[in-house]
Design an enzyme around this catalytic site. Structure first.
Site, PDB file in Angstrom:
ATOM      1  N   ARG A 100      33.532  43.100  31.814  1.00  0.00           N
ATOM      2  CA  ARG A 100      33.415  44.342  32.583  1.00  0.00           C
ATOM      3  C   ARG A 100      34.139  45.493  31.898  1.00  0.00           C
ATOM      4  O   ARG A 100      35.247  45.348  31.406  1.00  0.00           O
ATOM      5  CB  ARG A 100      33.997  44.114  33.980  1.00  0.00           C
ATOM      6  CG  ARG A 100      34.014  45.356  34.839  1.00  0.00           C
ATOM      7  CD  ARG A 100      33.925  45.018  36.281  1.00  0.00           C
ATOM      8  NE  ARG A 100      35.175  44.544  36.835  1.00  0.00           N
ATOM      9  CZ  ARG A 100      35.305  44.143  38.103  1.00  0.00           C
ATOM     10  NH1 ARG A 100      34.267  44.138  38.893  1.00  0.00           N
ATOM     11  NH2 ARG A 100      36.468  43.741  38.541  1.00  0.00           N
ATOM     12  N   ARG A 125      43.487  36.413  41.214  1.00  0.00           N
ATOM     13  CA  ARG A 125      42.602  37.078  42.187  1.00  0.00           C
ATOM     14  C   ARG A 125      41.679  36.074  42.859  1.00  0.00           C
ATOM     15  O   ARG A 125      41.393  36.181  44.052  1.00  0.00           O
ATOM     16  CB  ARG A 125      41.801  38.181  41.493  1.00  0.00           C
ATOM     17  CG  ARG A 125      42.637  39.437  41.226  1.00  0.00           C
ATOM     18  CD  ARG A 125      42.044  40.299  40.135  1.00  0.00           C
ATOM     19  NE  ARG A 125      40.756  40.859  40.494  1.00  0.00           N
ATOM     20  CZ  ARG A 125      39.889  41.347  39.605  1.00  0.00           C
ATOM     21  NH1 ARG A 125      40.175  41.319  38.319  1.00  0.00           N
ATOM     22  NH2 ARG A 125      38.754  41.850  39.996  1.00  0.00           N
TER      23      ARG A 125
HETATM   24  P1  ADP Z   1      37.491  43.209  42.928  1.00  0.00           P
HETATM   25  O1  ADP Z   1      36.740  43.627  41.723  1.00  0.00           O
HETATM   26  O2  ADP Z   1      38.380  42.025  42.703  1.00  0.00           O
HETATM   27  O3  ADP Z   1      36.654  43.071  44.145  1.00  0.00           O
HETATM   28  P2  ADP Z   1      38.795  45.622  43.979  1.00  0.00           P
HETATM   29  O4  ADP Z   1      38.531  46.771  43.128  1.00  0.00           O
HETATM   30  O5  ADP Z   1      38.087  45.535  45.291  1.00  0.00           O
HETATM   31  O6  ADP Z   1      38.577  44.308  43.122  1.00  0.00           O
HETATM   32  O7  ADP Z   1      40.374  45.510  44.293  1.00  0.00           O
HETATM   33  C1  ADP Z   1      41.323  45.476  43.265  1.00  0.00           C
HETATM   34  C2  ADP Z   1      42.735  45.253  43.826  1.00  0.00           C
HETATM   35  O8  ADP Z   1      43.046  46.266  44.788  1.00  0.00           O
HETATM   36  C3  ADP Z   1      42.951  43.948  44.578  1.00  0.00           C
HETATM   37  O9  ADP Z   1      43.198  42.864  43.713  1.00  0.00           O
HETATM   38  C4  ADP Z   1      44.170  44.327  45.452  1.00  0.00           C
HETATM   39  O10 ADP Z   1      45.355  44.326  44.705  1.00  0.00           O
HETATM   40  C5  ADP Z   1      43.869  45.768  45.832  1.00  0.00           C
HETATM   41  N1  ADP Z   1      43.105  45.834  47.096  1.00  0.00           N
HETATM   42  C6  ADP Z   1      41.826  46.294  47.242  1.00  0.00           C
HETATM   43  N2  ADP Z   1      41.422  46.195  48.526  1.00  0.00           N
HETATM   44  C7  ADP Z   1      42.468  45.660  49.221  1.00  0.00           C
HETATM   45  C8  ADP Z   1      42.686  45.288  50.564  1.00  0.00           C
HETATM   46  N3  ADP Z   1      41.727  45.445  51.505  1.00  0.00           N
HETATM   47  N4  ADP Z   1      43.886  44.760  50.911  1.00  0.00           N
HETATM   48  C9  ADP Z   1      44.861  44.597  50.014  1.00  0.00           C
HETATM   49  N5  ADP Z   1      44.724  44.902  48.709  1.00  0.00           N
HETATM   50  C10 ADP Z   1      43.547  45.429  48.304  1.00  0.00           C
END
Ligand code: ADP
Ligand code: ZN
Length: 206
Positions: free
Chosen positions: A122, A164
């Protein structure tokens, strides 16, 4: 229509979210994007969550819920929204019920073996927020949408991906049952092409 997208990291949530929002004309609310924006601008919130995000762990529930509540109270959300990355645990899900319960929760299921390859390939654009895979764009560092300089997200390294995925399995996956019990879950097969996944989603949303 109030829509939630669920799925493991790397399942293609962000890509599908953009397509859904364009077709159904609802705002795309990605908590990950909001946090990254805050980190980029070095806001108080950004400084608070940077180390947590870089390690692959969840940001604190209180700030996350407050942020979403505030965002969902904006006028563009009156006819619905698409939540991407929220809720991520049962606490957040029960909080959300109090102010904006979803009509439909779409769970994008992917084969876990493919996830690491998807995420390590990515490339993200800090300028327009776009996210691309080297399998599609080739080995370039230029954003195909806006010409910005592509980067690899700090949390897209193999070690952090492992964390993650483990956070997902422990805290987020239980939401599938939570929403199934409420009768709002719809499952789509996330292993096919972008168009194939989107077609299944359109069949659900009508
Ligand atoms: P992914 O590609 O893993 O879906 P995101 O861009 O949605 O990643 O999120 C990246 C990071 O942002 C998460 O690993 C976390 O640290 C933080 N984060 C995002 N959304 C939340 C949430 N609803 N609650 C807590 N942390 C969050
Ligand atoms: Zn861009």
């Amino acid at each position: 229509m109030r829509i939630i997208l669920l799925g493991a990291p790397g399942c293609g949530k962000g890509t599908q979210a953009a397509k859904i929002c364009e077709k159904y004309d609802v705002p795309h609310i990605s908590t990950g994007d909001i946090f990254r924006e805050n980190i980029k601008n070095q806001t108080e919130l950004g400084i608070k969550v940077k180390a947590i995000m870089d390690s692959g762990n969840l940001c604190p529930d209180d700030v996350t819920c407050e942020l979403v509540k505030d965002r969902l109270s904006k006028p563009d959300c009156v006819n619905g929204y698409l939540l991407d990355g929220f809720p991520r645990n049962l606490f957040q899900a029960t909080e959300l019920e109090k102010f904006a319960a979803p009509d439909v929760v779409i769970d994008i299921q992917v084969n876990l073996d493919k996830i690491e390859k998807r995420i390590t390939g990515r490339r993200s654009c800090p300028v327009c927020g776009g996210s691309f895979h080297i399998d599609f764009i080739g080995n370039t560092s230029i954003c195909p949408t806006c010409g910005g300089e592509l980067v690899i997200r700090k949390d897209d390294t193999p070690e952090v991906i492992k964390e993650r995925l483990s956070v997902y399995a422990s805290y987020t996956e239980p939401l599938i049952k939570y929403y199934a019990d409420k009768g709002v879950i719809k499952v789509v097969d996330g292993d096919g092409s972008i168009d194939y996944v989107f077609e299944q989603i359109c069949n659900i949303l009508g």
